[in-house]
Motif scaffolding. Structure first.
Motif, PDB file in Angstrom:
ATOM      1  N   TRP A 147       0.825  -1.091  -0.051  1.00  0.00           N
ATOM      2  CA  TRP A 147      -0.088   0.049  -0.193  1.00  0.00           C
ATOM      3  C   TRP A 147       0.915   1.223  -0.025  1.00  0.00           C
ATOM      4  O   TRP A 147       1.891   1.142   0.697  1.00  0.00           O
ATOM      5  CB  TRP A 147      -0.911  -0.096   1.190  1.00  0.00           C
ATOM      6  CG  TRP A 147      -2.121  -0.995   1.148  1.00  0.00           C
ATOM      7  CD1 TRP A 147      -3.263  -0.551   0.860  1.00  0.00           C
ATOM      8  CD2 TRP A 147      -2.059  -2.217   1.464  1.00  0.00           C
ATOM      9  NE1 TRP A 147      -3.989  -1.627   0.948  1.00  0.00           N
ATOM     10  CE2 TRP A 147      -3.294  -2.965   1.388  1.00  0.00           C
ATOM     11  CE3 TRP A 147      -1.182  -3.226   1.878  1.00  0.00           C
ATOM     12  CZ2 TRP A 147      -3.834  -4.046   1.611  1.00  0.00           C
ATOM     13  CZ3 TRP A 147      -1.349  -4.338   2.148  1.00  0.00           C
ATOM     14  CH2 TRP A 147      -2.817  -4.936   2.022  1.00  0.00           C
ATOM     15  N   ALA A 148       0.508   2.083  -0.727  1.00  0.00           N
ATOM     16  CA  ALA A 148       1.363   3.475  -0.744  1.00  0.00           C
ATOM     17  C   ALA A 148       0.525   4.681  -1.087  1.00  0.00           C
ATOM     18  O   ALA A 148      -0.630   4.396  -1.503  1.00  0.00           O
ATOM     19  CB  ALA A 148       2.256   3.388  -1.901  1.00  0.00           C
ATOM     20  N   GLU A 149       0.940   5.747  -0.233  1.00  0.00           N
ATOM     21  CA  GLU A 149       0.123   7.126  -0.537  1.00  0.00           C
ATOM     22  C   GLU A 149       0.914   8.046  -0.559  1.00  0.00           C
ATOM     23  O   GLU A 149       2.198   8.090  -0.105  1.00  0.00           O
ATOM     24  CB  GLU A 149      -0.572   7.292   1.061  1.00  0.00           C
ATOM     25  CG  GLU A 149      -1.339   8.518   1.090  1.00  0.00           C
ATOM     26  CD  GLU A 149      -2.797   7.822   0.453  1.00  0.00           C
ATOM     27  OE1 GLU A 149      -3.684   8.848   0.133  1.00  0.00           O
ATOM     28  OE2 GLU A 149      -3.192   6.882   0.404  1.00  0.00           O
ATOM     29  N   GLN A 150       0.755   9.113  -1.548  1.00  0.00           N
ATOM     30  CA  GLN A 150       1.409  10.136  -1.773  1.00  0.00           C
ATOM     31  C   GLN A 150       1.316  11.263  -0.997  1.00  0.00           C
ATOM     32  O   GLN A 150       0.189  11.719  -0.717  1.00  0.00           O
ATOM     33  CB  GLN A 150       1.199  10.553  -3.093  1.00  0.00           C
ATOM     34  CG  GLN A 150       2.132  11.675  -3.653  1.00  0.00           C
ATOM     35  CD  GLN A 150       1.918  11.909  -5.123  1.00  0.00           C
ATOM     36  OE1 GLN A 150       2.561  12.851  -5.685  1.00  0.00           O
ATOM     37  NE2 GLN A 150       1.069  11.542  -5.767  1.00  0.00           N
ATOM     38  N   ILE A 151       2.617  11.742   0.033  1.00  0.00           N
ATOM     39  CA  ILE A 151       2.409  12.961   0.776  1.00  0.00           C
ATOM     40  C   ILE A 151       3.349  13.979   0.516  1.00  0.00           C
ATOM     41  O   ILE A 151       4.430  13.798  -0.557  1.00  0.00           O
ATOM     42  CB  ILE A 151       2.510  12.416   2.472  1.00  0.00           C
ATOM     43  CG1 ILE A 151       3.994  11.768   2.356  1.00  0.00           C
ATOM     44  CG2 ILE A 151       1.575  11.515   2.775  1.00  0.00           C
ATOM     45  CD1 ILE A 151       4.348  11.544   3.933  1.00  0.00           C
ATOM     46  N   GLU A 152       3.509  15.066   0.946  1.00  0.00           N
ATOM     47  CA  GLU A 152       4.308  16.162   0.843  1.00  0.00           C
ATOM     48  C   GLU A 152       4.883  16.456   2.148  1.00  0.00           C
ATOM     49  O   GLU A 152       4.517  16.693   3.224  1.00  0.00           O
ATOM     50  CB  GLU A 152       3.701  17.504   0.293  1.00  0.00           C
ATOM     51  CG  GLU A 152       4.527  18.405  -0.068  1.00  0.00           C
ATOM     52  CD  GLU A 152       3.896  19.924  -0.720  1.00  0.00           C
ATOM     53  OE1 GLU A 152       4.120  20.670  -0.736  1.00  0.00           O
ATOM     54  OE2 GLU A 152       2.905  19.505  -1.635  1.00  0.00           O
ATOM     55  N   ILE A 153       6.252  16.599   1.890  1.00  0.00           N
ATOM     56  CA  ILE A 153       7.033  16.983   3.286  1.00  0.00           C
ATOM     57  C   ILE A 153       8.268  17.977   2.630  1.00  0.00           C
ATOM     58  O   ILE A 153       8.797  17.759   1.838  1.00  0.00           O
ATOM     59  CB  ILE A 153       7.907  15.778   3.879  1.00  0.00           C
ATOM     60  CG1 ILE A 153       7.019  14.722   4.162  1.00  0.00           C
ATOM     61  CG2 ILE A 153       8.655  16.304   4.726  1.00  0.00           C
ATOM     62  CD1 ILE A 153       7.555  13.502   4.856  1.00  0.00           C
ATOM     63  N   ASP A 154       8.125  19.318   3.235  1.00  0.00           N
ATOM     64  CA  ASP A 154       8.860  20.286   3.005  1.00  0.00           C
ATOM     65  C   ASP A 154       8.881  20.683   1.499  1.00  0.00           C
ATOM     66  O   ASP A 154      10.108  20.809   0.872  1.00  0.00           O
ATOM     67  CB  ASP A 154      10.256  20.111   3.496  1.00  0.00           C
ATOM     68  CG  ASP A 154      10.453  20.090   5.044  1.00  0.00           C
ATOM     69  OD1 ASP A 154       9.594  20.687   5.454  1.00  0.00           O
ATOM     70  OD2 ASP A 154      11.197  19.591   5.737  1.00  0.00           O
ATOM     71  N   GLY A 155       7.751  20.612   0.730  1.00  0.00           N
ATOM     72  CA  GLY A 155       7.634  20.969  -0.697  1.00  0.00           C
ATOM     73  C   GLY A 155       8.353  19.728  -1.636  1.00  0.00           C
ATOM     74  O   GLY A 155       8.095  19.973  -2.976  1.00  0.00           O
ATOM     75  N   ASP A 156       8.627  18.636  -0.911  1.00  0.00           N
ATOM     76  CA  ASP A 156       9.113  17.515  -1.798  1.00  0.00           C
ATOM     77  C   ASP A 156       7.957  16.420  -1.723  1.00  0.00           C
ATOM     78  O   ASP A 156       7.250  16.075  -0.897  1.00  0.00           O
ATOM     79  CB  ASP A 156      10.343  16.837  -1.111  1.00  0.00           C
ATOM     80  CG  ASP A 156      11.295  16.215  -2.135  1.00  0.00           C
ATOM     81  OD1 ASP A 156      10.744  16.117  -3.437  1.00  0.00           O
ATOM     82  OD2 ASP A 156      12.516  15.671  -1.900  1.00  0.00           O
TER      83      ASP A 156
END
Length: 268
Positions: free
Chosen positions: A259-268
């Motif tokens: 299972w994978a989810e796309q997230i954003e950390i510090d603009g990356d």
């Protein structure tokens, strides 16, 4: 008669020269006063129209001389209520106020200092305070700008609590969890289960979790499978129950479900 005439002539010339000097000085004073009046008028417009709460005080006694409409809205006091008062009623902590005042008189300027302010209804809020002491020795003033940052502080506290909850869930989860950059697949973080050599599906080493690329750290069976998963992430934002094969650190291949989810950390 000639001598008297010459003396009269030079006396008149000196009088005319002195008169011209006086006129020039008067013109300079007039220009200076006009420039000063214009500067005062511009400051008054800026002071009244500023969306930030502003306050003018006497530097000697610290008495409040004027506040702008934004200050009245922020603190709940009217200009008349604050007139000839000290700013002590606006501070939650008298000690912090005294320390701020000492620094201001020593350094003549303070910028974005954290403080806790008090409104007319007794409620307090987090604020950033900036002040400047005027250079006029005869009429020293303190101009102060207040920024209400209570909303930002509350949001930051909520964000920190959310991050702490996520960190605890990530660290303590019995599932193998990793955070990897989508651009190059490098592993940013892996929880204990993903690093462990016992009861772990992927058995990512601590060294591999810190710096390896996805093919090295997750050991995909082939690049095509990984590219297909990335494509689904970019299209849908998440991947659910992807059956594939990965290689463990000991070289063994196992069947797994991802299972994978796309997230954003510090603009990356």
């Amino acid at each position: 008669i000639v001598v008297v005439g010459i003396m009269v002539y030079f006396t008149r010339e000196r009088a005319r020269a002195a008169h011209r000097v006086q006129l020039q000085e008067l013109m300079r004073r007039k220009d200076t006063e006009q420039a000063l009046d214009q500067a005062k008028e511009r400051f008054a417009r800026i002071f009244d129209a500023s969306p930030s709460p502003m306050m003018a005080q006497s530097a000697g006694l610290g008495l409040i001389l004027d506040v702008n409409p934004a200050f009245e809205r922020c603190f709940g006091y009217t200009k008349a209520q604050l007139a000839s008062q000290t700013d002590s009623l606006l501070w939650f902590d008298e000690k912090s106020r005294n320390e701020y005042s000492r620094r201001l008189h020593r350094e003549r300027r303070q910028s974005q200092q954290s403080a806790r302010a008090v409104r007319a209804d007794g409620s307090h809020f987090e604020a950033l305070i900036s002040s400047k002491l005027s250079a006029d020795a005869e009429d020293q003033l303190i101009i102060t700008i207040v920024t209400d940052v209570s909303t930002e502080h509350a949001a930051m506290k909520q964000l920190r609590r959310s991050e702490e909850r996520f960190a605890r869930a990530f660290t303590l989860s019995p599932l193998n969890l990793t955070i990897r950059r989508l651009s190059d697949g490098a592993v940013v973080e892996a929880n204990h289960s993903a690093r462990s050599d016992q009861n772990s599906a992927s058995k990512i080493s601590a060294k591999g979790a810190a710096a390896a690329t996805p093919l090295e750290a997750v050991f995909w069976s082939n690049a095509t499978t990984r590219e297909a998963m990335v494509g689904r992430l970019l299209r849908d934002g998440s991947v659910h129950a992807l059956d594939t094969r990965i290689q463990q650190a000991n070289g063994e291949w196992i069947d797994c479900r991802i299972w994978a989810e796309q997230i954003e950390i510090d603009g990356d």
